[in-house]
Design an enzyme around this catalytic site. Structure first.
Site, short mmCIF file in Angstrom:
data_model
loop_
_atom_site.label_atom_id
_atom_site.label_comp_id
_atom_site.label_asym_id
_atom_site.label_seq_id
_atom_site.Cartn_x
_atom_site.Cartn_y
_atom_site.Cartn_z
N ASP A 1 0.85 -1.19 0.00
CA ASP A 1 0.00 0.00 0.00
C ASP A 1 0.89 1.25 0.00
O ASP A 1 1.86 1.32 0.77
CB ASP A 1 -0.88 -0.03 1.26
N HIS A 2 0.61 2.18 -0.87
CA HIS A 2 1.35 3.45 -0.93
C HIS A 2 2.86 3.26 -1.05
O HIS A 2 3.63 3.88 -0.30
CB HIS A 2 1.03 4.34 0.28
N ASP B 1 2.43 4.87 -5.57
CA ASP B 1 1.59 6.05 -5.40
C ASP B 1 2.34 7.31 -5.80
O ASP B 1 3.12 7.85 -5.01
CB ASP B 1 1.11 6.14 -3.94
N GLY C 1 -9.20 5.43 2.03
CA GLY C 1 -9.87 6.25 3.04
C GLY C 1 -11.28 5.77 3.35
O GLY C 1 -12.20 6.58 3.52
N ASN D 1 -10.22 0.34 1.15
CA ASN D 1 -9.09 0.34 2.10
C ASN D 1 -9.53 0.78 3.48
O ASN D 1 -10.16 1.85 3.62
CB ASN D 1 -8.00 1.31 1.61
P1 13P Z 1 -8.48 4.98 6.39
O1 13P Z 1 -7.44 5.11 7.45
O2 13P Z 1 -9.30 6.18 6.22
O3 13P Z 1 -9.29 3.73 6.55
O4 13P Z 1 -7.69 4.83 4.98
C1 13P Z 1 -6.93 3.66 4.75
C2 13P Z 1 -6.28 3.69 3.43
O5 13P Z 1 -6.78 4.21 2.46
C3 13P Z 1 -4.98 3.00 3.30
O6 13P Z 1 -4.43 3.13 2.04
#
Ligand code: 13P
Length: 280
Positions: A83-84, A105, A207, A228
């Site tokens: 992730d990211h 990202d 998010g 996510n």
């Molecule tokens: P939240 O912390 O808002 O759940 O977002 C998580 C996210 O998008 C990780 O990439």
């Protein structure tokens, strides 16, 4: 049972009109909780971690071993996703060490730079036969950023971005933020509908925490197949610790982890069920 390419699982989910939860991993206790929740719901799940999360666990190979262990223990279908990812070196490191999906990202960069980096990451991912997620538009927050720094996905850029990068899963910016919302969450569902009409690439929503479930269900109906979740499971875990601190003698760390793990697992299960309820 096993670890699969993330885009394979997402395309299956789409055909069933559901979305998969992608949950942040930070240690073996929470990884086991995610695996248990997936098994209880009989629904595939995505384990994901940023470099900031997997480095304290010993790096990508350590995380892969842990995830693989629990995937087999609970007999689930899953993907393991970076992730990211911030650099091509991180993408390469995860691809070499058993991840089945990676994200590069570059969403904060300009369009051309995002295309250049995402295309390079796609080459690395595809050489390892794993999938690439990239983000167009920019979902902010989580790092102290302001909601106002978010940039919504521009539909006119979508087809060109997918064609030039060969991205397998596309994260879109339609009004969510990482972490806590500062205002009232309001997804731009018309924008999502327009994006979904342009490409058949599985669409990803970052998010997810704190977003009202009726809005998430509308987003799933329109094409979101991966949601996510980080903040909500951290909050559940920390609520378990706080509860234990109020009631237990603080002598053994394990005393605190048990209620924390139970709360986090229950929250994960709740979310998997909400996302995998077929939306009519
Ligand atoms: P939240 O912390 O808002 O759940 O977002 C998580 C996210 O998008 C990780 O990439």
């Amino acid at each position: 049972m096993g670890l699969y390419r993330m885009d394979t699982l997402l395309r299956q989910a789409r055909s069933q009109k559901i979305a998969l939860g992608a949950f942040e991993c930070w240690d073996s206790i929470n990884i086991q909780g995610i695996a248990k929740a997936s098994a209880a719901c009989k629904t595939p799940v995505i384990f994901q971690a940023t470099p900031m999360e997997y480095e304290p666990m010993g790096g990508p190979a350590a995380l892969t071993n842990m995830v693989q262990f629990y995937v087999e223990k609970y007999g689930i279908d899953a993907a393991l996703h970076l992730d990211h990812g911030g650099t091509l070196e991180q993408v390469e490191d995860c691809a070499r060490n058993g991840f089945t999906s990676v994200m590069l990202d570059a969403s904060a960069a300009c369009f051309e730079e995002n295309v250049r980096l995402s295309a390079a990451a796609a080459e690395i991912a595809h050489a390892a036969n794993i999938s690439l997620e990239a983000e167009l538009g920019h979902v902010t927050g989580g790092d102290g950023g302001e909601d106002a720094d978010s940039a919504l996905t521009v539909p006119a850029e979508v087809v060109e971005f997918v064609r030039r990068t060969k991205v397998d899963c596309l994260a879109v910016s339609i009004g969510t933020v990482h972490g806590e919302y500062r205002g009232k969450p309001e997804l731009h569902l018309d924008l999502l509908a327009e994006i979904a009409s342009l490409v058949d690439t599985p669409l990803v929503l970052h998010g997810g925490s704190g977003t009202p479930i009726d809005q998430l269900h509308k987003a799933i109906k329109l094409g979101i197949t991966k949601i996510n979740i980080c903040t909500d499971i951290h909050k559940a875990f920390l609520a378990g610790i706080a509860e234990a601190q109020a009631t237990l003698t603080p002598s053994l760390a394990g005393n605190f982890y048990r209620p924390a793990a139970a709360k986090m697992t229950a929250k994960t299960e709740e979310m998997i069920r909400l996302f995998s309820t077929e939306v009519k």
